[in-house]
Design an enzyme around this catalytic site. Structure first.
Site: not given
Length: 165
Positions: A90, A93, A116
């Site tokens: 998740r 995602e 960064s």
């Protein structure tokens, strides 16, 4: 090398579990973020000499040989199967779904560059939402790094004569 890392991580996780302390408690005792403490105990981050005594105080059973191992530059890697864990999946995602918009806003606010992941702070916090339900707050705090125009006059290898072999 990977087996040595796995063995070290197993020992570190065992010590943490035996201590009964959470990552938040260890973070408070060491002055580090909770995610950085987790990274240290997973050998994904380098233990600095000035931090070692604080970690030892927080985890008194941490042996010197593990402290010395943690002070070596780690092999920053991950098990490709970790993506199968629902939480990690998740997170991936969410970054993939929101990534393009986040990139666009970074470029709009800062210019052409990146955030960064080296000069970077990360933490996980728990808050209550307006509906009273628990919510997860992830903070990614990275230094902005602008992309540079590649001028030959700034290229060190071109500003001094090349040594002949």
């Amino acid at each position: 090398m990977a087996q040595n890392k796995a063995n070290t991580v197993s020992q570190l996780q065992s010590l943490k579990n035996k201590s009964g302390k959470s990552y938040n408690q260890l973070a408070e005792e060491t002055g580090l973020t909770n995610v950085y403490v987790a990274q240290l105990l997973r050998r994904q981050a380098h233990l600095k000499p000035e931090t070692a005594p604080k970690l030892k105080a927080a985890l008194p059973e941490l042996p010197e040989e593990l402290i010395h191992e943690m002070m070596k530059p780690p092999l920053r890697s991950y098990d490709p199967n970790i993506i199968q864990d629902p939480t990690v999946y998740r997170l991936n995602e969410a970054v993939m779904h929101f990534g393009e918009s986040i990139k666009e806003i970074i470029n709009e606010e800062f210019g052409d560059g990146i955030m960064s992941a080296i000069d970077f702070y990360c933490s996980v916090d728990k808050v209550q939402g307006v509906d009273g339900k628990d919510r997860v707050v992830l903070t990614f705090d990275g230094k902005y790094l602008p992309h540079s125009e590649q001028k030959t006059e700034h290229m060190v290898s071109r500003t001094r004569p090349l040594e002949k072999q």
